[in-house]
Every structure is written in structure tokens, then in C-alpha cells.
Design an enzyme around this catalytic site. Sequence first.
Site, PDB file in Angstrom:
ATOM      1  N   HIS A 100       0.796  -1.243   0.000  1.00  0.00           N
ATOM      2  CA  HIS A 100       0.000   0.000   0.000  1.00  0.00           C
ATOM      3  C   HIS A 100       0.827   1.292   0.000  1.00  0.00           C
ATOM      4  O   HIS A 100       0.717   2.131   0.899  1.00  0.00           O
ATOM      5  CB  HIS A 100      -0.999   0.017   1.150  1.00  0.00           C
TER       6      HIS A 100
ATOM      7  N   ASP B 163      -6.089  -4.285   0.083  1.00  0.00           N
ATOM      8  CA  ASP B 163      -5.953  -4.123   1.532  1.00  0.00           C
ATOM      9  C   ASP B 163      -7.336  -4.190   2.182  1.00  0.00           C
ATOM     10  O   ASP B 163      -7.659  -3.433   3.105  1.00  0.00           O
ATOM     11  CB  ASP B 163      -5.236  -2.829   1.899  1.00  0.00           C
TER      12      ASP B 163
ATOM     13  N   HIS C 217     -14.100  -4.581   9.396  1.00  0.00           N
ATOM     14  CA  HIS C 217     -14.259  -4.350  10.833  1.00  0.00           C
ATOM     15  C   HIS C 217     -15.745  -4.386  11.176  1.00  0.00           C
ATOM     16  O   HIS C 217     -16.584  -3.930  10.388  1.00  0.00           O
ATOM     17  CB  HIS C 217     -13.697  -2.982  11.235  1.00  0.00           C
TER      18      HIS C 217
END
Length: 437
Positions: A239, A312, A316
Amino acid sequence: MSKTLIRGAKVLGGDPQDVLIDGGTVAAVGTGLSAEGAGRAGGAQEVTVVEADGKVLLPGLVDLHTHLREPGREDSETVLTGTRAAASGGYTAVFAMANTFPVADTAGVVEQVWRLGKEHGYCDVRPVGAVTVGLEGSTLAELGAMHESAAGVTVFSDDGKCVHDAVIMRRALEYVKAFDGVVAQHAQEPRLTEGAQMNEGVVSAELGLGGWPAVAEESIIARDVLLAEHVGSRVHICHLSTAGSVEIVRWAKSRGIDVTAEVTPHHLLLTDELVRSYNPIYKVNPPLRTERDVMALREALADGTIDIVATDHAPHPHEDKDCEWAAAAMGMVGLETALSVVQETMVDTGLLDWAGVADRMSFTPARIGRAEGHGRPVSAGEPANLMLVDTAYRGSVDPAGFASRSRNTPYEGRELPGRVTHTWLRGTATLIDGKLT
């Protein structure tokens, strides 16, 4: 085994062609193809016809940087839900990062993740092994044992944490060289980012949030490309997010250093100006940067300085994002929106054509990760890992329809182009007309 005839697809964005899938293999590519007579001797086969109507056909996408969270954080994602999200986004292979609970730092844990991927079957799961025990940065993990395991690990990363000790990083690079592995570095100097909440710059100063300086990323990349040159090994930069990082990687490649780099879709589109909302959905590691950085990343992806796009994908649960900024978790889901963001930022702007997208999102990530059978040409005799995208579609992102267990997308309500309609894993449809099978 069944056969599938895809009619009128723009293969890699070219002129419309027909593609015949027989079993797990591409049997033929051309115009005016018929499924008749293409089967194996000894009986008739069911033939499924897909009218592509000018949609773009690409090799199945490969994500070198996915967080599937299992084992340990099944409240965020599981291998099943994560691979369903991957198939929805056109992916046929994902590399699952090691920051699970327990950490994927032994042969036993990586084999567990690999077997879960085999069991669920929506895409191939290639576990990423930890570089250090427990991601603690002090002792090398069982790199050789993970490579020799059934999972055949080739990529190692402490992603989420930086391998900050130069001696440990050197030893890891030396170790993986023996079996053509690669160390994927999360470039973040920890001392420079203590208390950091967002990109260090004008916006952080105005908001009073702790700044995350670009040099914290750039200094680690500079160190690690020099270590890779010294050792003669492969290093991959996770990233990459700053204009300065682009220049370091460009310099390293000019010296012949074996370095590759990835950029995320969100770093190609979003900027730190969004943090003015204090909405934790925009909190991510590395942080959203400036418009200047975004433009530099796009140009570097177009010219090949940045090799690939990686999501990526960082799921959550709701409660980890529905809180004040400082307490919120870092990360965004990305598997189901990645191709749309790349179309908006790279294709619709004229920076890449669809063949270039296939290179950055399939061919090259498969090569970096040594993902056999993926990232192959769309031609006769090749594995039928394919995906079909309706590039004319435009629609608002609705996370309620995501296959991922989590909904922490920064694009909710935003109109994006493109829609993946079909995905095939070794000839078996995992997504048909936008619906998982």
C-alpha cells in the site's frame, strides 16, 4: 463437466469475441464459436450460453493483500464471507494476510487458512506467512516450514506492523531467497508515527489530529530497497501512498533492484480532505494523503513504477467504526468495489486501458505471488479463471448488498462505474448475473 459459451465479450477490452469454456479450461477463443462438437467423447454435455453483449472479459483478478480475519476475528470476516466478497468483485485468488489470532506464523495456522479456502471454493486462498513470531518484530517466524507446508507459502508479511529492525529484515530477505519467496513490507517507521491519526499536513494541523508524516513510509522503503539490492532478494512494498515513495521505487527500479509495489484503490481516489468530516470510515493505514499524492500514484500505476493494485480489504465490525475518530479501527473493505474505483480513476481518465487493468490486477500480482494457474492469458488451453464486467453500468454503492460480513466502505452512496456480472473459477461459475452461486 459442463461447457460455457460466452458470446460477444470484449476480451481485455478488444473487439468482441466468443470464449468457450470446457470443464476447467478455455477451449477456444474466436468469432462465431459453437459449443457443438467441442465436448469430450463419450456423451453429451450441458451447454450454458452467456450473452456478454460487449461486456469486458478479463482473467480472474488476483489480490495480493486481503484480510480474511479467520482465525480469531470471525466477527469481522471469515474465509467464507471474504471469498464470497472476492468472487463478487471478480477475484479468483486472494492472498490472506497473517495478522489473525493466532498469528499465521507457523505451518499449522497457514494450513488451516488454506484448507478453509479449499473447503469453501469461491476463490483460491493463498495464505501470507508472518515474517516474525507474533508480528512482534524480534524473531523470525518459521518461514521455511510455512513454505514447505501444504499451503506452499511464497509471500511473507507482518502487515499491520512494520519489520522495523534492519537486521531482522535483512535475515528475512536472505531466507526467502532460497525458495524464491518475497517479503511484503508494511512501510511505517513506528517512532515517527506514534500517536498519528491522519496524514501530516495542512489538514491535520487545522484539525489538531496527530500527523502521520510521509517520511515515515519513505524512509523504510529506501532502507528496504537497499537491503534487497545488498542481499539480491525480492521485496514488495505494501500500500504505497506518497509521491516521495513513488520516486524511491522508481529510482530503485532504475538500478535493477528487484522491488515491486502496490497501491490500493482508496489511495487512488480519496484524499485527506475527507477527514474534515471526522467520519472514522476514512481512517486507514497508511492514511489518506493529499491530492498531489493521489495524482502521483495514478501516474506511477500507469507507467509501471507501481506494479499492481491490491485492495488491503480490511473488514471491521460496526462498533469498531461507529465511535469517535481516535478510538476507531483503521481500515476499509475493498474487494467488491476495487474494479469500479480502478475504472473511474484509471480507465475512464485514459491512464490505462483494460489490458493494462488485466496486467495490474491479474497478471502481475499472480506473478509476484507465484499463484500458479492465475493471471494467465485468455486463450485456448489456459485455466478458465475469468470474470466479466459491465463497464457501461453506473450505480450507487450500497453496502447492505455486500457479501462481506463487514460494511466499512468509504463509498456508501457514491456513484461508481462498472459492475462485475460473472466470475468463473476453473470453469465453475461463482457469480452469475451479479449473484453468487
